[in-house]
Design a protein around this motif. Structure first.
Motif, PDB file in Angstrom:
ATOM      1  N   LYS A  34       6.421 -20.434   5.678  1.00 22.21           N
ATOM      2  CA  LYS A  34       6.169 -21.866   5.781  1.00 22.21           C
ATOM      3  C   LYS A  34       5.732 -22.316   4.388  1.00 22.21           C
ATOM      4  O   LYS A  34       4.676 -21.903   3.898  1.00 22.21           O
ATOM      5  CB  LYS A  34       5.101 -22.181   6.809  1.00 22.21           C
ATOM      6  CG  LYS A  34       4.901 -23.687   6.986  1.00 22.21           C
ATOM      7  CD  LYS A  34       4.049 -23.994   8.171  1.00 22.21           C
ATOM      8  CE  LYS A  34       4.960 -24.007   9.367  1.00 22.21           C
ATOM      9  NZ  LYS A  34       4.393 -24.633  10.545  1.00 22.21           N
ATOM     10  N   VAL A  80       4.285 -16.479   7.677  1.00 26.55           N
ATOM     11  CA  VAL A  80       3.707 -16.729   9.003  1.00 26.55           C
ATOM     12  C   VAL A  80       4.045 -15.647  10.022  1.00 26.55           C
ATOM     13  O   VAL A  80       3.378 -15.548  11.058  1.00 26.55           O
ATOM     14  CB  VAL A  80       4.102 -18.130   9.538  1.00 26.55           C
ATOM     15  CG1 VAL A  80       3.469 -19.213   8.686  1.00 26.55           C
ATOM     16  CG2 VAL A  80       5.596 -18.304   9.623  1.00 26.55           C
ATOM     17  N   VAL A 137       4.490 -25.216   2.093  1.00 28.45           N
ATOM     18  CA  VAL A 137       3.781 -26.472   2.326  1.00 28.45           C
ATOM     19  C   VAL A 137       3.668 -27.355   1.098  1.00 28.45           C
ATOM     20  O   VAL A 137       3.337 -28.520   1.215  1.00 28.45           O
ATOM     21  CB  VAL A 137       2.373 -26.217   2.904  1.00 28.45           C
ATOM     22  CG1 VAL A 137       2.482 -25.631   4.285  1.00 28.45           C
ATOM     23  CG2 VAL A 137       1.573 -25.315   1.998  1.00 28.45           C
ATOM     24  N   SER A 176       8.875 -26.961   4.210  1.00 28.46           N
ATOM     25  CA  SER A 176      10.037 -26.342   4.850  1.00 28.46           C
ATOM     26  C   SER A 176       9.653 -24.998   5.440  1.00 28.46           C
ATOM     27  O   SER A 176       8.564 -24.490   5.210  1.00 28.46           O
ATOM     28  CB  SER A 176      11.179 -26.173   3.850  1.00 28.46           C
ATOM     29  OG  SER A 176      10.830 -25.227   2.856  1.00 28.46           O
ATOM     30  N   GLU A 177      10.601 -24.446   6.179  1.00 28.62           N
ATOM     31  CA  GLU A 177      10.467 -23.092   6.713  1.00 28.62           C
ATOM     32  C   GLU A 177      11.692 -22.308   6.281  1.00 28.62           C
ATOM     33  O   GLU A 177      12.784 -22.868   6.170  1.00 28.62           O
ATOM     34  CB  GLU A 177      10.350 -23.125   8.227  1.00 28.62           C
ATOM     35  CG  GLU A 177       9.082 -23.803   8.698  1.00 28.62           C
ATOM     36  CD  GLU A 177       8.967 -23.880  10.206  1.00 28.62           C
ATOM     37  OE1 GLU A 177       9.853 -23.372  10.917  1.00 28.62           O
ATOM     38  OE2 GLU A 177       7.971 -24.455  10.671  1.00 28.62           O
ATOM     39  N   GLU A 181       9.126 -14.715   8.038  1.00 27.01           N
ATOM     40  CA  GLU A 181       9.262 -16.165   8.192  1.00 27.01           C
ATOM     41  C   GLU A 181       8.213 -16.818   7.300  1.00 27.01           C
ATOM     42  O   GLU A 181       7.038 -16.441   7.350  1.00 27.01           O
ATOM     43  CB  GLU A 181       9.047 -16.587   9.649  1.00 27.01           C
ATOM     44  CG  GLU A 181      10.067 -16.021  10.610  1.00 27.01           C
ATOM     45  CD  GLU A 181      11.473 -16.558  10.386  1.00 27.01           C
ATOM     46  OE1 GLU A 181      11.609 -17.750  10.023  1.00 27.01           O
ATOM     47  OE2 GLU A 181      12.428 -15.785  10.563  1.00 27.01           O
ATOM     48  N   GLY A 238       3.185 -21.404  -0.256  1.00 28.60           N
ATOM     49  CA  GLY A 238       3.113 -21.371   1.194  1.00 28.60           C
ATOM     50  C   GLY A 238       2.526 -20.075   1.689  1.00 28.60           C
ATOM     51  O   GLY A 238       1.773 -19.414   0.980  1.00 28.60           O
ATOM     52  N   GLU A 248      17.217 -21.031   3.808  1.00 22.96           N
ATOM     53  CA  GLU A 248      16.604 -22.160   4.497  1.00 22.96           C
ATOM     54  C   GLU A 248      17.630 -23.268   4.660  1.00 22.96           C
ATOM     55  O   GLU A 248      18.538 -23.423   3.837  1.00 22.96           O
ATOM     56  CB  GLU A 248      15.357 -22.674   3.777  1.00 22.96           C
ATOM     57  CG  GLU A 248      15.603 -23.338   2.453  1.00 22.96           C
ATOM     58  CD  GLU A 248      14.326 -23.839   1.795  1.00 22.96           C
ATOM     59  OE1 GLU A 248      13.360 -24.190   2.500  1.00 22.96           O
ATOM     60  OE2 GLU A 248      14.304 -23.880   0.571  1.00 22.96           O
TER      61      GLU A 248
END
Length: 184
Positions: A118, A140, A120, A103-104, A116, A137, A88
């Motif tokens: 995400k 996704v 949170v 972040s992603e 991928e 998270g 990341e």
């Protein structure tokens, strides 16, 4: 005159007893994690983390570029996955005392697939001389899409905080990490 038929009590008690036994067997029977819909882990990986900050982190917040890489070398729970690389990159305001947030990230699995993520939520705790960051998270897209993810990162506390007081600041930190992909 009205005639009422009665059900013999013995037959009624036997029916209820059979129903209760069948219900108990259904409730006590083992089921798979997917059949239960539980949050049992699908995959757990352990590895080493390297985080870099440019420019280095100081006590007061400033705009930095963060790069995080985690090399997971020990994955269990999915026979196809034995290792992975998590990456990341973020640009944000951070300091040694206020660091982390949504972040992603991308995970590349040893079989060539990717996911991928995400992230949170991030929670930080201090345990002895170690800072423990728990990130939660969701995947996704890609492998495990839709599943919850939990990443625990442990970084040394004492050496990294001393670096925050130097002119160059904290530029790099290394530690360990555990990744968990949780079932739906």
């Amino acid at each position: 005159m009205r005639v009422v038929r009665s059900i013999p009590i013995r037959r009624s008690r036997r029916a209820w007893a059979a129903l209760l036994v069948a219900l108990a067997l259904c409730l006590l029977a083992p089921t798979s994690a997917s059949a239960r819909g539980s949050d049992a882990p699908l995959l757990e990986c352990t590895g080493t983390v390297k985080q870099t900050y440019t420019p280095g982190l100081h006590v007061l917040p400033r705009f930095v570029t963060y790069r995080g890489t985690i090399e997971y070398s020990n994955c269990v729970g999915d026979v196809e996955i034995t290792s992975a690389t998590y990456r990341e990159t973020l640009e944000y305001f951070a300091s040694c005392t206020a660091n982390g947030g949504p972040s992603e990230a991308t995970i590349r699995w040893n079989n060539g697939q990717a996911s991928e993520l995400k992230v949170v939520g991030v929670e930080a705790d201090v345990v002895g001389n170690v800072q423990v960051f728990t990130s939660v998270g969701k995947v996704v897209s890609g492998r495990y899409s839709g599943h919850a993810v939990n990443i625990i990162t442990a970084l040394p506390k004492l050496s990294s905080l001393a670096d925050c007081l130097t002119p160059s600041g904290l530029t790099e930190v290394q530690g360990s990490s555990t990744l968990t992909i949780v079932g739906l």
